[in-house]
Design an enzyme around this catalytic site. Structure first.
Site, mmCIF file in Angstrom:
data_model
loop_
_atom_site.group_PDB
_atom_site.id
_atom_site.type_symbol
_atom_site.label_atom_id
_atom_site.label_comp_id
_atom_site.label_asym_id
_atom_site.label_seq_id
_atom_site.Cartn_x
_atom_site.Cartn_y
_atom_site.Cartn_z
ATOM 1 N N HIS A 39 -8.870 9.034 3.879
ATOM 2 C CA HIS A 39 -8.554 7.919 2.965
ATOM 3 C C HIS A 39 -8.945 8.371 1.568
ATOM 4 C CE1 HIS A 39 -8.314 4.025 1.091
ATOM 5 N NE2 HIS A 39 -7.820 3.505 2.195
ATOM 6 N N GLU A 48 0.872 -1.185 0.000
ATOM 7 C CA GLU A 48 0.000 0.000 0.000
ATOM 8 C C GLU A 48 0.905 1.230 0.000
ATOM 9 O OE1 GLU A 48 -3.738 -0.693 2.638
ATOM 10 O OE2 GLU A 48 -2.187 -1.962 3.459
ATOM 11 N N ARG A 67 -0.209 8.553 9.024
ATOM 12 C CA ARG A 67 0.000 7.128 9.294
ATOM 13 C C ARG A 67 0.202 6.349 7.995
ATOM 14 N NH1 ARG A 67 -3.486 2.513 9.234
ATOM 15 N NH2 ARG A 67 -5.184 3.900 8.647
ATOM 16 N N HIS A 96 -10.773 9.130 7.830
ATOM 17 C CA HIS A 96 -10.514 7.697 8.006
ATOM 18 C C HIS A 96 -9.823 7.351 9.313
ATOM 19 C CE1 HIS A 96 -9.616 3.616 6.715
ATOM 20 N NE2 HIS A 96 -8.316 3.815 6.854
ATOM 21 N N ARG A 126 -0.924 8.553 1.731
ATOM 22 C CA ARG A 126 -2.325 8.966 1.599
ATOM 23 C C ARG A 126 -2.565 10.469 1.575
ATOM 24 N NH1 ARG A 126 -4.977 4.633 5.621
ATOM 25 N NH2 ARG A 126 -4.535 2.964 4.161
HETATM 26 P P1 FAD Z 1 -12.015 0.316 17.204
HETATM 27 O O1 FAD Z 1 -11.811 -0.948 16.466
HETATM 28 O O2 FAD Z 1 -12.684 1.419 16.514
HETATM 29 O O3 FAD Z 1 -12.857 -0.065 18.507
HETATM 30 C C1 FAD Z 1 -13.333 0.925 19.382
HETATM 31 C C2 FAD Z 1 -14.145 0.259 20.458
HETATM 32 O O4 FAD Z 1 -14.435 1.201 21.485
HETATM 33 C C3 FAD Z 1 -15.507 -0.263 19.999
HETATM 34 O O5 FAD Z 1 -15.744 -1.488 20.652
HETATM 35 C C4 FAD Z 1 -16.492 0.779 20.526
HETATM 36 O O6 FAD Z 1 -17.779 0.290 20.782
HETATM 37 C C5 FAD Z 1 -15.808 1.146 21.822
HETATM 38 N N1 FAD Z 1 -16.181 2.443 22.388
HETATM 39 C C6 FAD Z 1 -16.013 3.675 21.857
HETATM 40 N N2 FAD Z 1 -16.456 4.621 22.719
HETATM 41 C C7 FAD Z 1 -16.915 3.962 23.812
HETATM 42 C C8 FAD Z 1 -17.505 4.366 25.035
HETATM 43 N N3 FAD Z 1 -17.735 5.653 25.336
HETATM 44 N N4 FAD Z 1 -17.872 3.424 25.930
HETATM 45 C C9 FAD Z 1 -17.686 2.109 25.659
HETATM 46 N N5 FAD Z 1 -17.127 1.661 24.509
HETATM 47 C C10 FAD Z 1 -16.744 2.579 23.608
HETATM 48 N N6 FAD Z 1 -5.820 -0.283 9.729
HETATM 49 C C11 FAD Z 1 -4.870 -1.178 9.360
HETATM 50 O O7 FAD Z 1 -3.811 -1.256 9.993
HETATM 51 N N7 FAD Z 1 -5.098 -2.003 8.304
HETATM 52 C C12 FAD Z 1 -6.238 -1.974 7.581
HETATM 53 O O8 FAD Z 1 -6.404 -2.747 6.643
HETATM 54 C C13 FAD Z 1 -7.235 -1.032 7.929
HETATM 55 N N8 FAD Z 1 -8.401 -0.929 7.223
HETATM 56 C C14 FAD Z 1 -9.391 -0.095 7.675
HETATM 57 C C15 FAD Z 1 -10.618 -0.078 7.020
HETATM 58 C C16 FAD Z 1 -11.647 0.694 7.516
HETATM 59 C C17 FAD Z 1 -12.977 0.713 6.813
HETATM 60 C C18 FAD Z 1 -11.448 1.477 8.678
HETATM 61 C C19 FAD Z 1 -12.559 2.316 9.220
HETATM 62 C C20 FAD Z 1 -10.217 1.488 9.310
HETATM 63 C C21 FAD Z 1 -9.175 0.704 8.816
HETATM 64 N N9 FAD Z 1 -7.939 0.688 9.444
HETATM 65 C C22 FAD Z 1 -6.983 -0.206 9.054
HETATM 66 C C23 FAD Z 1 -7.725 1.416 10.686
HETATM 67 C C24 FAD Z 1 -7.898 0.429 11.843
HETATM 68 O O9 FAD Z 1 -8.920 -0.490 11.510
HETATM 69 C C25 FAD Z 1 -8.282 1.127 13.127
HETATM 70 O O10 FAD Z 1 -7.409 2.183 13.380
HETATM 71 C C26 FAD Z 1 -8.176 0.146 14.297
HETATM 72 O O11 FAD Z 1 -8.943 -1.000 14.008
HETATM 73 C C27 FAD Z 1 -8.653 0.799 15.570
HETATM 74 O O12 FAD Z 1 -8.812 -0.193 16.535
HETATM 75 P P2 FAD Z 1 -9.218 0.216 18.004
HETATM 76 O O13 FAD Z 1 -9.317 -1.050 18.774
HETATM 77 O O14 FAD Z 1 -8.321 1.271 18.493
HETATM 78 O O15 FAD Z 1 -10.665 0.891 17.818
HETATM 79 C C1 SIN Z 2 -7.119 0.064 3.328
HETATM 80 O O1 SIN Z 2 -7.310 -1.142 3.190
HETATM 81 O O2 SIN Z 2 -7.010 0.861 2.394
HETATM 82 C C2 SIN Z 2 -7.042 0.628 4.709
HETATM 83 C C3 SIN Z 2 -5.716 0.337 5.258
HETATM 84 C C4 SIN Z 2 -5.417 1.223 6.432
HETATM 85 O O3 SIN Z 2 -6.170 2.127 6.779
HETATM 86 O O4 SIN Z 2 -4.350 1.001 7.024
#
Ligand code: FAD
Ligand code: SIN
Length: 518
Positions: free
Chosen positions: A230, A114, A372, A337, A276
């Site tokens: 994104h 990527e 990032r 994103h 990006r």
């Molecule tokens: P999240 O997975 O967002 O989880 C947050 C959690 O907190 C959820 O359970 C939510 O319910 C909870 N929460 C929030 N507020 C509260 C509250 N007040 N009380 C209780 N619970 C709460 N990154 C990569 O490295 N590779 C990829 O391929 C990639 N693809 C992506 C594709 C998409 C469509 C998106 C949106 C993001 C992508 N990213 C990717 C980024 C990555 O997915 C996220 O940065 C990462 O998953 C964040 O994980 P997290 O556990 O920090 O938060």
């Molecule tokens: C993507 O698959 O384009 C998202 C990857 C990322 O946010 O790291």
């Protein structure tokens, strides 16, 4: 008297950061794991591209470190980046131990690439990496008897006193009762704040709750101006928040204008595989110059079978809108994103408040800098979840639980003005999209700040008078987070990475983080 829970550790959030933290903590600890929605709902579940790690003998740590720092435009912390990169192969192993099976080719990882990566180093599960990670981590969590899951419990505020954290007040959405979680350690893993923008790739959970709660609780908040857009989200009136993975460009997909003309080579010699910030700004500029509603991403030169095995989710989703991606270019636009800034956290994920940790997108661990690199986020979640758990596991948690007063709801009444909440919610997201977007100016930033300050006052008053609800909690956090983004953007008098201000187009010689404390 309302319900009080006592646990050793409270983890707020069940994305990959929260679930992995829970799994890595010692089985001797009692753990409360709360999610404000369904446990699987969150950005992690929707991740497509994959997890970056050096897994190929032609690649090396130095190259992954260099790419990450260069994409971060001078603001990544080299020693923290090195730590993350060196831990990446172990992070992949930890995911495999919980049952994730990464896509293979000839008995080796099929590694994709990527923007910003100079080698193929993204391990993935077709284009549903997040779904596989989340379902496997959750299955592993459910096997642990020391972990209690609380679904549809939304944290309102952290319980902090004298620079210490003792848990959180949490709304049980089923009963509408505010319950207290009193704990020795609290891990905030609530994800990012991209819902502050009108158009986003993120699910509804990304309202910046953890950042806003931590800020109110006295944490330092760093580099909030760096919202990552994104470049390619599906542009279709009925497609809400659907991402077209950067891995398509990794496999050769081209960005084109409606007349079929390619344009990325005009902006960067890496063309479609530039980081990006560059690609999103190029698309924004083409759309504005020509007055187009979208541009197109074309992968139709690959055959249908190849596309359906590599990108089954994307092919199916586009087909549901009448787009056959093996024949037609995909209409795409940039959308908010990822939140590069967040709660200041050290290499053990500790914040500046005692007993309070931040892991995942909510945190600013220092690895992403001003932009990032793709697929470094899931990696960050896993690596710092492990680091955080190791730090907690080494401590003696026998100290006394503190007593906190129950939540006081005696002075509030039921609101008959719920339209306030929906209206302000919408207004914030429009202000952020129009005034604090991909290209910024001093005038637009100051206009945004003025109106957001008024909205903050209106929300604070509403919060004082009326019964708490999940929507109100999120609105309060959304406006706080939006304000933090704008304050940080105003204080950065240069353009760097994801922050581009046309009044300060130059990058300063001195790279400096923006730190806001309450
Ligand atoms: P999240 O997975 O967002 O989880 C947050 C959690 O907190 C959820 O359970 C939510 O319910 C909870 N929460 C929030 N507020 C509260 C509250 N007040 N009380 C209780 N619970 C709460 N990154 C990569 O490295 N590779 C990829 O391929 C990639 N693809 C992506 C594709 C998409 C469509 C998106 C949106 C993001 C992508 N990213 C990717 C980024 C990555 O997915 C996220 O940065 C990462 O998953 C964040 O994980 P997290 O556990 O920090 O938060
Ligand atoms: C993507 O698959 O384009 C998202 C990857 C990322 O946010 O790291």
């Amino acid at each position: 008297m309302s319900t009080q829970h006592h646990f050793d550790v409270l983890i707020i959030g069940t994305g990959s950061a929260g679930l992995m933290s829970a799994l890595q903590l010692s089985d001797d600890l009692s753990i409360a794991l709360i999610a404000k929605d369904k446990v699987l709902e969150g950005s992690s579940y929707y991740a497509q591209g994959g997890v970056s790690a050096v897994l190929d003998s032609n690649d090396d740590f130095e190259s992954h470190i260099k790419d990450t720092l260069s994409t971060g435009n001078g603001l990544g912390n080299e020693s923290t980046v090195r730590f993350m990169v060196e831990q990446a192969p172990a992070a992949i192993k930890a995911l495999e131990e919980s049952g994730v099976v990464f896509t293979q080719k000839d008995n080796q990882y099929h590694l994709t690439t990527e923007g910003g990566h100079s080698h193929r180093r993204v391990a993935h599960v077709a284009d549903k990496t997040g779904q596989s990670i989340q379902t496997n981590l959750l299955d592993s969590v459910k096997e642990k008897t020391n972990i209690t899951l609380f679904e549809n419990f939304i944290a309102i505020d952290l319980l902090t006193k004298d620079q210490h954290c003792y848990g959180a007040y949490v709304l049980n959405k089923a009963t509408n009762e505010v319950e207290s979680f009193i704990t020795h350690k609290t891990i905030v893993a609530t994800g990012g704040a991209s819902k502050a923008y009108l158009y986003t790739s993120n699910p509804d959970t990304s309202t910046g709750d953890g950042i806003a709660m931590a800020y109110r609780g006295g944490c330092h908040i760093v580099n909030m101006e760096f919202t990552q857009f994104h470049p390619t989200c599906l542009y279709h009136p009925h497609a809400k928040s659907f991402l077209i993975s950067e891995a398509l460009r990794g496999e050769g997909a081209k960005l084109i204008l409606p007349n079929g003309e390619q344009f990325m080579h005009k902006y960067d010699q890496r063309a479609e595989l530039a980081p990006r910030d560059i690609v999103a700004r190029a698309i924004d500029s083409e759309m504005k110059t020509h007055g187009f509603d979208c541009v197109y991403l074309d992968i139709s030169f690959k055959d249908k079978d190849w596309i359906e095995s590599h990108f089954p989710t994307i092919a199916k989703k586009c087909a549901s809108f009448g787009i056959d991606i093996s024949q037609d270019p995909i209409p795409v636009v940039p959308a908010a994103h990822y939140t590069c800034g967040g709660i200041q956290a050290d290499i053990h994920a500790q914040s500046n408040i005692d007993n309070l940790y931040a892991v995942g997108e909510v945190a600013h661990a220092g690895v992403h800098g001003a932009n990032r690199m793709a697929s470094n986020s899931l990696l960050e979640c896993v690596v710092f979840a492990k680091a955080c758990a190791n730090h907690i596991n080494q401590q003696d948690l026998k100290s006394q639980h503190l007593n906190f007063d129950d939540w006081d709801a005696s002075r509030v009444s039921l609101s008959k003005e719920k339209v306030m909440v929906t209206h302000l919610w919408d207004e914030i997201r429009r202000i952020m999209w129009n005034f604090v977007g991909i290209v910024r100016s001093n005038k637009r930033l100051h206009s945004a700040q003025m109106r957001l300050t008024q909205i903050q006052n209106e929300v604070d008053e509403y919060y004082r008078l009326y019964l708490i609800s999940s929507d109100l909690i999120e609105l309060r956090n959304l406006v706080s987070t939006a304000q933090l983004i704008v304050r940080s953007a105003i204080s950065r008098t240069e353009s760097r990475g994801l922050h581009y201000n046309e009044d300060y187009p130059q990058t300063s010689d001195k790279a400096k983080d923006t730190i806001i404390d309450s």
